[in-house]
Design an enzyme around this catalytic site. Structure first.
Site: not given
Length: 199
Positions: A76, A28
């Site tokens: 995602n 991340d």
């Protein structure tokens, strides 16, 4: 972090007397890292992957038992197609390298999450790494791909419901959702992100 200590110089170093069995890393912040440097987000993902490779090598060297990377969440898929394609391309690149080197390096590789949306070639490669990992002992690297907390709860609840329907379990036996994080959470103590952020 609980397994770090500070040297007299103020620099952090690993406290080997408190080394955990399991550390998790979240992929991340890589896109933000790239943006701050005027680079495309895809360059950030490539840099994060290389960063993870260095971390994995070091963790094996110091004797860590388990290393988990949360590489791609169910959320995602909402990112731009170019970015998703770049991440899937990185997965293929490192799978090819792993299949060639993992037995020599004594690193076991296991995948968690819903791999069905991946191309068949990548699914076959993921299965192959698991098969290779059965041949030897070594540090276990868990790769969470297409993995999410909500999705994990749904899949575990469905599994429990199927057990109830088959007569193997009773609804009143449910005190917590079974199977959450099974195979991933053993010994977990700390986690970091690859985008220079600590949590």
């Amino acid at each position: 972090m609980s397994f770090l200590k500070t040297k007299e110089s103020g620099e952090a170093q690993v406290d080997f007397d408190r080394l955990p069995r399991h550390v998790a890393i979240i992929m991340d912040g890589n896109g933000r890292w790239a943006k701050r440097r005027g680079l495309p987000r895809t360059a950030g993902h490539a840099a994060g992957a290389e960063n993870f490779r260095s971390i994995a090598t070091y963790c094996q060297k110091i004797g860590l038992e388990y290393l988990t990377v949360y590489a791609f969440s169910t959320e995602n898929w909402k990112r731009p197609l170019e970015e998703v394609s770049a991440i899937v391309g990185l997965l293929k690149k490192y799978l090819l390298e792993s299949i060639e080197k993992m037995e020599k390096d004594k690193i076991k590789l296991h995948f968690f999450g819903d791999l069905e949306p991946l191309p068949q070639e990548l699914k076959d490669m993921c299965r192959k790494t698991s098969e290779i990992s059965e041949r030897y002992e070594g540090m276990q690297v868990n790769v969470c791909f297409n993995y999410g907390g909500r999705d994990e709860i749904v899949r575990a609840a469905r599994h429990f419901a199927a057990d109830c329907a088959a007569g193997g379990r009773k609804p009143e036996e449910l005190t917590e959702v079974p199977g959450i994080g099974e195979g991933i959470l053993e010994g977990l103590i700390d986690y970091v992100t690859t985008g220079e952020e600590k949590r």
